[in-house]
Structure formats: structure tokens, C-alpha cells
Write a protein that holds these residues in place. Structure first.
Motif, PDB file in Angstrom:
ATOM      1  N   GLY A  98      98.590  57.366  63.699  1.00  0.00           N
ATOM      2  CA  GLY A  98      99.613  56.826  63.998  1.00  0.00           C
ATOM      3  C   GLY A  98     100.829  57.508  63.673  1.00  0.00           C
ATOM      4  N   LEU A  99     101.112  57.695  62.137  1.00  0.00           N
ATOM      5  CA  LEU A  99     102.125  58.165  61.685  1.00  0.00           C
ATOM      6  C   LEU A  99     102.218  59.542  61.337  1.00  0.00           C
ATOM      7  CD1 LEU A  99     103.135  55.071  59.463  1.00  0.00           C
ATOM      8  CD2 LEU A  99     103.374  55.422  61.663  1.00  0.00           C
ATOM      9  N   GLY A 100     101.144  60.356  61.590  1.00  0.00           N
ATOM     10  CA  GLY A 100     101.073  61.860  61.317  1.00  0.00           C
ATOM     11  C   GLY A 100     101.088  62.314  60.059  1.00  0.00           C
ATOM     12  N   PHE A 101     100.904  61.551  58.849  1.00  0.00           N
ATOM     13  CA  PHE A 101     100.675  61.990  57.636  1.00  0.00           C
ATOM     14  C   PHE A 101      99.504  63.280  57.592  1.00  0.00           C
ATOM     15  CE2 PHE A 101     102.655  58.180  56.180  1.00  0.00           C
ATOM     16  CZ  PHE A 101     103.193  58.462  55.051  1.00  0.00           C
ATOM     17  N   ILE A 102      99.764  64.038  56.767  1.00  0.00           N
ATOM     18  CA  ILE A 102      98.577  64.959  56.359  1.00  0.00           C
ATOM     19  C   ILE A 102      97.683  64.539  55.436  1.00  0.00           C
ATOM     20  CG2 ILE A 102      98.081  67.092  55.477  1.00  0.00           C
ATOM     21  CD1 ILE A 102      99.525  67.301  57.998  1.00  0.00           C
ATOM     22  N   GLU A 103      96.295  64.281  55.781  1.00  0.00           N
ATOM     23  CA  GLU A 103      95.459  63.932  54.686  1.00  0.00           C
ATOM     24  C   GLU A 103      95.036  65.289  53.780  1.00  0.00           C
ATOM     25  OE1 GLU A 103      92.292  61.688  56.232  1.00  0.00           O
ATOM     26  OE2 GLU A 103      91.029  62.092  54.505  1.00  0.00           O
ATOM     27  N   ASP A 161      85.417  58.112  48.655  1.00  0.00           N
ATOM     28  CA  ASP A 161      84.973  57.176  49.106  1.00  0.00           C
ATOM     29  C   ASP A 161      85.811  55.647  48.579  1.00  0.00           C
ATOM     30  OD1 ASP A 161      84.069  56.828  46.781  1.00  0.00           O
ATOM     31  OD2 ASP A 161      82.094  56.435  47.192  1.00  0.00           O
ATOM     32  N   LYS A 162      86.678  56.093  47.822  1.00  0.00           N
ATOM     33  CA  LYS A 162      87.653  54.900  47.527  1.00  0.00           C
ATOM     34  C   LYS A 162      89.444  55.160  47.728  1.00  0.00           C
ATOM     35  CE  LYS A 162      84.879  52.484  44.174  1.00  0.00           C
ATOM     36  NZ  LYS A 162      84.801  52.076  42.724  1.00  0.00           N
ATOM     37  N   HIS A 163      89.401  56.616  47.855  1.00  0.00           N
ATOM     38  CA  HIS A 163      91.097  56.987  47.883  1.00  0.00           C
ATOM     39  C   HIS A 163      91.255  57.860  49.275  1.00  0.00           C
ATOM     40  CE1 HIS A 163      90.075  56.491  43.801  1.00  0.00           C
ATOM     41  NE2 HIS A 163      91.298  56.108  43.731  1.00  0.00           N
ATOM     42  N   ILE A 164      92.331  57.761  49.704  1.00  0.00           N
ATOM     43  CA  ILE A 164      92.946  58.889  50.735  1.00  0.00           C
ATOM     44  C   ILE A 164      94.310  59.113  50.354  1.00  0.00           C
ATOM     45  CG2 ILE A 164      93.484  59.182  53.107  1.00  0.00           C
ATOM     46  CD1 ILE A 164      91.921  56.994  53.956  1.00  0.00           C
ATOM     47  N   TYR A 165      94.374  60.619  49.966  1.00  0.00           N
ATOM     48  CA  TYR A 165      95.521  61.083  49.469  1.00  0.00           C
ATOM     49  C   TYR A 165      96.412  61.704  50.387  1.00  0.00           C
ATOM     50  CZ  TYR A 165      93.247  60.493  44.873  1.00  0.00           C
ATOM     51  OH  TYR A 165      92.614  59.938  43.696  1.00  0.00           O
ATOM     52  N   LEU A 166      97.562  61.103  50.681  1.00  0.00           N
ATOM     53  CA  LEU A 166      98.528  61.626  51.872  1.00  0.00           C
ATOM     54  C   LEU A 166      99.726  62.431  51.680  1.00  0.00           C
ATOM     55  CD1 LEU A 166      98.106  58.195  53.962  1.00  0.00           C
ATOM     56  CD2 LEU A 166      96.856  60.319  54.348  1.00  0.00           C
ATOM     57  N   ARG A 167     100.342  63.347  52.379  1.00  0.00           N
ATOM     58  CA  ARG A 167     101.595  63.598  52.067  1.00  0.00           C
ATOM     59  C   ARG A 167     102.148  63.917  53.295  1.00  0.00           C
ATOM     60  NH1 ARG A 167      98.141  68.481  52.488  1.00  0.00           N
ATOM     61  NH2 ARG A 167      99.292  70.253  53.013  1.00  0.00           N
ATOM     62  N   SER A 202     101.996  61.864  48.467  1.00  0.00           N
ATOM     63  CA  SER A 202     103.123  60.993  47.960  1.00  0.00           C
ATOM     64  C   SER A 202     102.789  59.671  48.242  1.00  0.00           C
ATOM     65  CB  SER A 202     104.400  61.550  48.716  1.00  0.00           C
ATOM     66  OG  SER A 202     103.937  61.546  50.006  1.00  0.00           O
ATOM     67  N   TYR A 203     101.406  59.333  48.765  1.00  0.00           N
ATOM     68  CA  TYR A 203     101.187  58.152  49.108  1.00  0.00           C
ATOM     69  C   TYR A 203      99.546  57.960  48.961  1.00  0.00           C
ATOM     70  CZ  TYR A 203     101.537  53.590  51.777  1.00  0.00           C
ATOM     71  OH  TYR A 203     101.706  52.436  52.287  1.00  0.00           O
ATOM     72  N   VAL A 204      99.035  57.144  48.152  1.00  0.00           N
ATOM     73  CA  VAL A 204      97.693  56.999  48.108  1.00  0.00           C
ATOM     74  C   VAL A 204      97.178  55.770  48.481  1.00  0.00           C
ATOM     75  CG1 VAL A 204      95.640  57.141  46.145  1.00  0.00           C
ATOM     76  CG2 VAL A 204      97.939  58.241  45.733  1.00  0.00           C
ATOM     77  N   LEU A 205      96.275  55.750  49.187  1.00  0.00           N
ATOM     78  CA  LEU A 205      95.679  54.426  49.904  1.00  0.00           C
ATOM     79  C   LEU A 205      94.300  54.251  48.833  1.00  0.00           C
ATOM     80  CD1 LEU A 205      95.847  55.429  53.571  1.00  0.00           C
ATOM     81  CD2 LEU A 205      97.351  53.793  52.320  1.00  0.00           C
ATOM     82  N   GLU A 259      99.212  73.469  50.291  1.00  0.00           N
ATOM     83  CA  GLU A 259      99.936  74.180  51.278  1.00  0.00           C
ATOM     84  C   GLU A 259     101.083  73.373  51.937  1.00  0.00           C
ATOM     85  OE1 GLU A 259      97.777  75.591  54.755  1.00  0.00           O
ATOM     86  OE2 GLU A 259      99.439  76.572  55.709  1.00  0.00           O
ATOM     87  N   ARG A 260     102.313  73.591  52.058  1.00  0.00           N
ATOM     88  CA  ARG A 260     103.187  73.000  52.969  1.00  0.00           C
ATOM     89  C   ARG A 260     103.206  73.126  54.317  1.00  0.00           C
ATOM     90  NH1 ARG A 260     109.695  74.182  52.376  1.00  0.00           N
ATOM     91  NH2 ARG A 260     109.059  75.854  53.467  1.00  0.00           N
ATOM     92  N   MET A 261     103.174  72.090  55.191  1.00  0.00           N
ATOM     93  CA  MET A 261     102.800  72.305  56.444  1.00  0.00           C
ATOM     94  C   MET A 261     104.291  72.161  57.325  1.00  0.00           C
ATOM     95  SD  MET A 261      99.722  72.732  56.556  1.00  0.00           S
ATOM     96  CE  MET A 261      98.003  72.083  55.861  1.00  0.00           C
ATOM     97  N   LEU A 262     105.302  72.465  56.722  1.00  0.00           N
ATOM     98  CA  LEU A 262     106.543  72.280  57.429  1.00  0.00           C
ATOM     99  C   LEU A 262     106.577  72.873  58.758  1.00  0.00           C
ATOM    100  CD1 LEU A 262     109.489  71.071  57.304  1.00  0.00           C
ATOM    101  CD2 LEU A 262     110.093  72.959  56.006  1.00  0.00           C
ATOM    102  N   GLN A 263     106.179  74.417  58.834  1.00  0.00           N
ATOM    103  CA  GLN A 263     106.152  75.077  59.927  1.00  0.00           C
ATOM    104  C   GLN A 263     104.929  75.084  60.704  1.00  0.00           C
ATOM    105  OE1 GLN A 263     108.298  78.688  58.437  1.00  0.00           O
ATOM    106  NE2 GLN A 263     110.322  77.912  58.983  1.00  0.00           N
ATOM    107  N   ARG A 264     103.929  74.217  60.321  1.00  0.00           N
ATOM    108  CA  ARG A 264     102.782  74.129  61.173  1.00  0.00           C
ATOM    109  C   ARG A 264     102.967  73.249  62.263  1.00  0.00           C
ATOM    110  NH1 ARG A 264      97.844  75.734  59.714  1.00  0.00           N
ATOM    111  NH2 ARG A 264      97.341  75.014  61.916  1.00  0.00           N
TER     112      ARG A 264
END
Lengths: 329, 329, 329, 329
Positions: free
Chosen positions: A30-35, A40-46, A55-58, A128-133
Motif C-alpha cells: 500500500g505505502l511503498g515501504f522497502i522491506e 517470523d516476529k519482525h519486519i524491518y522497513l525503510r 526506520s520502522y519496525v513492525l 543500499e539506498r533505493m532513491l534512484q531505483r
């Protein structure tokens, strides 16, 4: 007088969710975060711009809640100087050695003056920074974490601590008729805020704000979320804030956690910048176009989890009586 | 090691023009600058977001030229500490007392290590910020000054001075095959740059960069300029820079002075941010989409005027042989 | 006098490519076409708005070439009336029964007055429209086919046939100094064109134009193509056409076939709309901002394949001497 | 069976206002209409794309009201054939000779099947088109008139008349649970509509819709209106319609007249286009993002003025019971 340590910016939040799969669909599709990574207990998003691991941990849990909100300092020695300053104030720190938290360097957590579990660290693994991907851009084209907004019973107290002890500056603030501070937007990086405090039952986390490149990314977010069946997760906006001038959208994730998509604001880094005052009841303060926010936006917020007991932190009623603006356009 | 003074950001440029009326039409009607004030020899311009009296001064003269480029420091004491540091390096300062320059506080000018006339100041008169006067937005919806780009014969020398003496950080840089630094983007505020240096005949000012809110403001600028008869003033772009990731447009004003309209880039304020290296001949470096810049963009730049003699500053040839990229997409 | 049949709009093109996989990556991943269906010799593509099975067919072949360009008529009886009118002019039709072309109803092909293989049909299989599946939007957010642009030796002859026989109207045209028609934009649907003819060696297909929703979709296309390694496939633009006022981008696919991404133009459906005349050498005609088109844009075009022999159609030199504008901004 | 006359499109509305100065400020400064001409009783407005003298007439009066809504036919003979067809149905026409209405050719007015005062004409004076005068673009960058939306007690009756007698086609429609038509979007030009009918107390004019180029023009409109003190004139939106897929904003002018700013929709000109059905209570029908419209949007509309008596036309209650959707996202 400036402190002798340097807090750089808002850095990450750890937010609990009941269903990791549902949360992944919302945040990634939905929001386009990079995983960056998941177990099995965490998703690390940026965001697409971020070179830090996350920058955001579920975090999977039995019930929602916010474990901690975190700030990055400039150098390792800033972490030590900051720790000393807080211990001098009688605060109790809980240290985490490098690696004891996934992808994170040495850190400590502490209950701030409002009781909020706050974390400071200097180093995080880089990726890796995805800014230009641009081929990977999806949904809101999520760029980076921007700020936290917290409801606290005593905004003046939080304001004094962040300004005087932590070295924040104030960009804008809201007052009641008797000139009490009802809300304040405080920053370290030269944007409108890294942390805002609003008068309300708390301490609670009202939202985590993420930076987007432009207003059309917010319009596109609404379209994508609606396509995916998330129309009811759009709580407020899109709109233009009067205070901050930012273009915004407030969303509730499948567990009810609130995020703000945010773009715009302005440069606040001049030392002689004078904070902008708004009356609480100015109808253009919250939304420049005069739109009223829904009651849920004023009443509902995320509970913090106690650093020691892992239970929800007790909340107190707001010190100022007025809970929301009197709304007359 | 950080210096003990704090330069905050790029602040203003004083640029000479032959015809003030022609310049006003271009900058105010075409680009949407706010005209703060004018007399028969000056027009003081600012962006919609700016609360300072001006960020760009057009000064009537017999021939074009750049009088000075200026930076703002945080506090008055920073100005003194900076002055001391420069005098210790053997540099000669020229002080201007508060009010001796219109709307400006105490300031000094100095020839930097490349011979560029640079000014530092702390205070400037403040005026009404027009950020939320959307009814006044015109043309490019000009927001604020962002950066300078200078051509200098010895980029490494400029780099060392700005990094080691002035406390700048490097966000991105370009190298030749033998790893010499061909260009460098240096910042104080946490964006890609406050000042860039490129290898070339110099010292000359290549352009002054101004910040816009989004790419559509640049598209709109092209449409408005073309409507007003300024199509031939569009020199390069619109396009996306590979280096900086910014969306850009280069313009030549009626006197040939070059400005860049610039939006995008990213947050560079982390102390552990690692500068990004580009090969000079990477075709996506200058324009991510592979478009070649015109020769004029590489060959032409603005002359600085000598602080003492008021004559054009002598320029020297570039140290590195390669004057522009070998362009093969 | 209007004809008694009703051609509705530009409908599809069948374009040959050597490598279907390479073509798919470019059109689907790069430009965001929806792939309706494919077999080992064809890929059937459509835009997000299109409910017809396809508007662009990639057909595997040993060498590139354009098999046919097609228009849709309103009713089956329009097809018969049109056929009659063309046979009356001495033209030879080649009929295809319903189903003999995949997903297509009854159709006929004919060499038009310039020798272009043109097809007319009424019915095509319908599929799900993806207009509100914003979660599937990629790259250019491709919406629908818009127009064809053909290079022909004798524009006046093509103009007369399409206006007088087929019932097209002219929106804009370009003349040389002696008032000869150098190019003309002709339409059935009320936009600037369904078909344009330009003076040049021909008949050749210069490009197929596709409609996008807005200029930012074109900027985004450049970013996505550059990310995927297709920077060198961007031939011209982005820019604003003076003629048509559309915002455009010209691309070459991996086989060199040219497509235009196109958005803007205006409503041309009034019967009393007066065609707009442009001088060939007006520098704002082609690009309103004054940018010059590359020589390849004027010299290169796609070959048509003969309906009967399946060989490339012979081309003739242009009747008017001037091959491209004299470009002086 | 198609009629033998050709109505081309929605063409103009004549709307009464009490204060011409207030109305001018709203429409010209706020929305960016071009003022073609004015006298002490009228302001004639057009969009940037329009070559007709006007598409919206503000007429000074003691109380608000809509004098007539008008459609343009293709040729003068279409006007006569249409007149004949209507007289054959027993309708009474009121003719206006060329020039008897300012800038307008021969026209007639008639009460349509719902009692709406409708006008048809072929010719209007033409003026300079401002499409490429980007320097004049202001506010919403108003392009052209697009459609009317009328509340009528009997939508089925209006639908039958416009489809069967006037030759309109239906693009989308809304039904109640028992499959009654609650609303219908009907068009002559190949967009979603020239005229929509909604179930409600009527006949009343719900709004006049104007076409903009893109969603950012709508966001910009909100910002400009808020800057000018018109925040309370924003009634609904910005948002995305599910039905039509258009991006919209509803405004109330200083007299309460409602206009819609509208951009997007899609091509509807294929003869085999199948109308899209929506359930009245589908929450994504009105706003794709699930936002609820305010009650005023359902309850309030503009009164028509009687062609003969110049008094407000009597209205009747809606035939279908449900006045607005049951809203559950």
C-alpha cells in the motif's frame, strides 16, 4: 545555552502489530515501504531514500502498542554525553550493547519527562539506498521517517525538557486563549519538527510522520489504498496544514496504528527563526483549507509499552481543558 | 575535528545587471520572486518562504559580474570566531558594519582559497513570509535560495579549505579516471549542497541555485517563460540530475547570469553519511536520463568582481585537463 | 459534406519486434502497459483505461516493421459503407472475417492514398478495464492509444483524402513559406489528432502516440526508464509542443520503433473550430520552450510491411524540399 | 436510432448573483477564469482553452438563480432539425435572434422534460484563445466548461428523453436496490458526461462542472482560495470520484452557487461502450477513497428561473425515497 551533545534527527519507531502479514500488505504494497529484512516476529522497513537498515519496525505481538521511539545522535561520544546529562537529571537509562538489537549499534532507552519510552543511538547498519531505483517506487513513494507526534498531559513540561535539556528548537506552537501552550512543534534537523507534543490524555503516540516528495504522492496513495481495499484506513486528509504548511494524509494501519504521510514544510535552521504562534481555534491552523478533523483524530492514539514491565503505560488526563479546537470556519 | 563556529547556510548573492527593468521582468514576472524593495540601483528579491529581506540582489552596473556570494552564520559570536580563524590563516577581511549594507547586519568579505569574494553575516532584516500567500504564487513558485556552484581551477584545494577550515561536509563528488576530484558538492545545511566546486577556468560563479517545491513548478516555469518570450533563456533541462537526484532547470537571465531551479535532493545530515562517488564520464551522472548538457553549460560562467578594485577577477585555467565529460550514453 | 460512415478513433497498431522478451520488458515494466495475453509470437498490450482486448500488438519477426495501423468505426454498417466508398474510389480491400485475427471482429485492410496499410474494424473482444486498479499503475501509467503520425511524400494528397473521403477534420497544420502544407493534424475523436502527416520520405510510420493522464507521468517515465537501463531509449523530450499544446516524450523501443507519450491537448469537437496554422520555422512550433529536436527524430521512421508481399513497402522522397525546420530560437 | 441533429456539447450557463464585484473576485482571482467582457449587469467568463466568447455568465440580480443552461449544436441546420423534433413532441420554444443575446448567434430556449430551462445554439463570437498564455494562468488554471448536474424528481424520465429524443449516451449510472435509476451520467462529447441527473427535489441545478488539466490544479485551487479568505467556500473534496474516476472539488460561490472543478474521467466515444452500473450505497461510488459527502451537498441546489415569468420554478419532491446513500465504508 546549547547542550554539548548533538541529537541529529528522528530515526525509528518499533510498533507492535497482531498480524504481520496484514501489516506487510498495508505498509509494503500500500505505502511503498522497502522491506529490508524480516523474520517470523519482525519486519524491518525503510524508505526509498534511507541508507539505514530500517526506520520502522513492525513487531508481532498479542496486542498493539509502541515499544519505543528513537533518535539518532551524531557521534558515539554524543551518546555518552547525552547519557550523562540525563543521569544527572536523575533519569534511569537502560543500555543495549551493539548488536543486541538487530542491525543497531549501542543504544539506551529512557522514560522522558512525559513518561515516553525514548531511545537514542548513533550507529545502524547501512544498506543500499533505493532513491534512484524508480522502478521500485510504489504507492506513496515512501522516502524517509520525518517526525513523531505525541499526546501528553502537560505540553509545557515536555516543551521545557526538549528545548532546555535536549537542545531542540521550536518552529511553531499553538496556544489557548490564556496563552497556555496547547501544542508545540520542536526540531533538531532544520524542518518543522522531529517531535510534536499535543495536549491530551497521555503519554500516547499520536502518529509517526513519514516524508514524501510531493503532494501527488499523497493523492496517489489514496488511489492505491482504495484500489487495495484500504479506503477505510484513510482517517483524515489529504489536506494542507496551516501550521507547518505541509501537505498531509493520516492513515490507520490494520491494527489501528496511525501514520502521517507528510510533504512540504520549510527550512527552520536559522538560529534567529522566530517560532510561529497559532490560536487553537483558528480554523486554518489544522487544515489551511478549513476542513475539520474527525473526532477519532483527537481522541485516539497509540499506547506506549513500559520499558520494564512490557505492559501498557498508564496515561493521565490532559492538563488543559480544551481537548480539540472549537471549529468555526 | 569540527570548527568552533557555525556557518548555517547559503544566504544571498549580489549579481550585476545592465538593465534593471529587463531583469525585474525576468525574475519577478517570469520566475515568481517576491520583490521586497527596490531603488534606482538595486532590486532586492526573496522567495515565498523567505523571512529574510532578500536572498538575491540585482545591482545596476555597466557590465555583468558577481559582487559577492554570502553565507549566514548562527550567532554573532560565530562571525567573530570565523573571522579569527580566517585571519589566523593569513586571510584579509573587509568588514561592513551593521546597516552599511541595506537591510544587513554586521558582515565581512574575504577572498576564499580560490579567490572567490565570499561574505559572512549573521543578521538580516526580516519581512513578512509569503509562504501561505498562494494567491501570489507565480511562475516557478520560487521558494528560497539553496546553493552556489563555482568553477575553480583547483577543486581539491577548494574542497580541503571548505571541509577542513570551514567545517563543510561532502555529499557527492566526481572523479576522473585517475581518482582526482573533478567536482564536489559540499554542505552545511543537511541537503546535498550549499556550495559545489567544478573543475574549470576560474574562479567563476557557474550558477546560483534556488529551491522549488516540486518538479511541476519547473515544468510550469518553462511554460511561463516561453509565454513571456523567454524560451531562449532556457539553457538546459528540465531533467533529473543523477548526482543529487534533484530535478533541475538552468536559465540565463537577460544579462547571461545563470540560475538553477532545483528541487528534490535528500537529507544529508547524518554524521556517518558516506559521500557518493561518480565517474566523470558516467552519462547518468549529470542527467540521470542520459541527456547531454550543451557546451555553453560547460564553457560559460559569471565573472566575479574584485573586492578592492571593482574590476573583474583574473581567472586561471583548470588544473585537470578534462573540461567536460566524454558523453556516451 | 460528411460521409455516411462514422470512423470513431485510432484503435491499434501491429508492430514487429525481433525479441519479444526485450520488448515486453520495455513496454510492460518500463512503460506500464497491461499485457492482456501473449503467445510465442505475439504480445497483446493495452492501457489502463482500455476495455478493448488490445491497442498495441508486438509481433515476433526477423526484422522490425509495421504491419498495419487500425481505426475503429462506430457500427458494423459503418464498416460496410466505408468499404463501399473506398471500392468506389478504386481501392482494393483485403477482408478478415471475425475471429481470423485474434480477439478482433470483422475487418478490412487497404493501402491508403499514401500507400499506408490501414485497417478498419468495428468490434473487438472486451476485457476488464484497469482504470481504478491504481495498485497496478507502473511507469508511465499508460492510459490509452491516442494517434498515429506518418511521414508521407505528399502531405496535401493525404490531407485531401482524409478530410474529403474519410471525414476527418483538421485541428492544426504547418506550412512552408510558400503556404504549402508541410504537416497536418487530423482527427475524428475531438482531440488534436487521430492521425498526423508530416512531409518526408515515405510512407513510413513516424510514431504511435499514447495518452497519459498528466505531465508528471512523463517525468516518472524518464526516471523509471533510466532506472531500468533505458536512458538511451529516450530520444526527445520531455517537453511541451507548441502545436497541440501537449506535453510529450519520444521513445525508441529496443527494436527502434518510436512511441510518443502524450498528454494535454484540448477539445476540438466544435464544428466551427478553425484550424491553427504554424510556420514550419517557428521555433516554438515543435517545442514551445524552444528546444530543438534531434536529427534522428526527423530522419528515422518505421517501415510499413506490404499487405500482399510481406516485404517492406518502397518509399519515395518528400515532395517539399525542406526536411526539417531551420532552427533559430 | 440516432436523431438527425447533432448536439455537440455543454456550452454555457447563465447564473444570477447579487454582488458582481464579490463574484468577480471569486471566479477571476480565485478560480482563474478569463474575464472576456463585462458591463454593469454581466460578467462574461471563459476558460483558458476556450475560443468562444464565454461559457459562464454572471448576471446581477436581486436573488440567486439559474436563468438557463445551454448546449451547442454542430451546424445551424441542426438547430432547426432539433427545434422541429421538440415541437413535434409538443414542446414550446422561445427563439432568440442572432445578436439579441450578447455575443450569441440564433438560439432557442425550452423547458425540458423535467422543467429545466435549456437553451440550444450553434454560433458564438470567438475571441483569442489563452491556452498558451501560461503567464496568465491563475488559481485553478480554469480550462473549459465540462458538464451540468441537475437534481430532478424523476431520473428515469429525464434519462429516456435525453437518450431517446436528444441522442445522448449513458456512461455510468446508479441504481437503488430495486434497480431503479437513481442517477445517470449522459454525454454527447465522448467524456463521462455533458449532463447528469440525480434523484432529488427538483428541477434544480446541482452544479456546473469545469474541466481542469490535472489534480494539482485542484490542490492549488484549495491553497489559493484559502489564501484569499475563501476556505469556507470549499464544500467537498478534493477527492477522487469512483463513478467517473475524475478528481474533483466542489465549491460554493459567494451567492451559494455550486461549481465543480473536475479533471480526469476517460474516453467514452465507442459506440459499443457499455454503461457502468453502481449501487447507490457503494461507499466508493461517490468518493473512491471512501470519504462521505456533507449533507449540504445532497440537500442544497440552485433554483432555476422560469423562462416566462422570471420567477423561481416550482420544485417537486423526488420520486425515489432514498435521498442520499447509506454510508458505510
Amino acid at each position: 545555552m546549547s547542550p554539548d551533545f548533538n541529537i541529529v534527527r528522528t530515526a525509528r519507531a518499533i510498533v507492535r502489530v497482531i498480524d504481520l502479514h496484514a501489516a506487510r500488505d498495508f505498509y509494503v504494497n500500500g505505502l511503498g515501504f522497502i522491506e529490508t529484512e524480516a523474520d517470523d516476529k519482525h519486519i524491518y522497513l525503510r524508505g526509498l531514500e534511507e541508507r539505514g537498515h530500517h526506520s520502522y519496525v513492525l513487531k508481532k505481538a498479542d496486542q498493539p502498542g509502541v515499544e519505543v521511539i528513537s533518535y539518532k545522535v551524531a557521534e558515539e561520544e554524543d551518546l555518552d554525553k547525552l547519557a550523562t546529562a540525563l543521569v544527572d537529571k536523575g533519569m534511569v537509562l537502560k543500555w543495549f550493547e551493539k548488536g543486541s538489537q538487530h542491525a543497531l549499534g549501542r543504544a539506551f532507552r529512557v522514560k522522558d519527562v512525559s513518561g515516553i519510552p525514548v531511545e537514542f543511538f548513533c550507529g545502524m547498519d547501512t544498506v543500499e539506498r533505493m532513491l534512484q531505483r524508480y522502478d521500485l517506487y510504489r504507492g506513496s513513494k515512501m522516502q524517509r521517517i520525518d517526525h513523531f507526534n505525541c499526546m501528553v498531559p502537560d505540553v509545557q513540561k515536555a516543551y521545557d525538557f526538549y528545548i532546555n535539556v535536549l537542545g531542540y528548537a521550536c518552529s511553531e506552537y499553538t496556544t489557548t486563549k490564556d496563552e497556555s501552550i496547547w501544542a508545540a512543534w520542536l526540531h533538531r534537523k532544520p524542518t518543522v519538527h522531529d517531535t510534536a507534543f499535543m495536549n491530551g490524555k497521555g503519554p500516547r503516540l499520536h502518529h509517526v510522520g513519514f516524508w514524501l516528495t510531493d503532494p501527488m504522492s499523497i493523492i496517489n496513495t489514496c488511489d492505491v489504498l482504495a484500489s487495495l481495499g484500504y479506503a477505510s484506513n484513510i482517517e483524515r486528509g489529504p489536506g494542507r496544514h496551516g501550521l507547518s504548511n505541509a501537505f498531509f494524509l493520516y492513515l490507520r494501519d490494520p491494527d489501528g496504528n496511525r501514520v502521517e504521510l507528510y510533504t512540504g514544510d520549510y527550512f527552520t535552521g536559522d538560529a534567529d527563526f522566530e517560532p510561529i504562534r497559532w490560536d487553537l481555534n483558528d480554523p486554518q491552523r489544522a487544515t489551511f483549507w478549513g476542513h475539520e478533523a474527525p473526532d477519532s483524530w483527537f481522541n485516539e492514539a497509540m499506547q506506549f509499552v513500559d520499558l520494564d514491565t512490557d505492559k501498557p503505560i498508564a496515561v493521565s488526563g490532559a492538563k488543559l481543558d480544551q481537548q480539540k479546537p472549537n471549529f468555526i470556519v
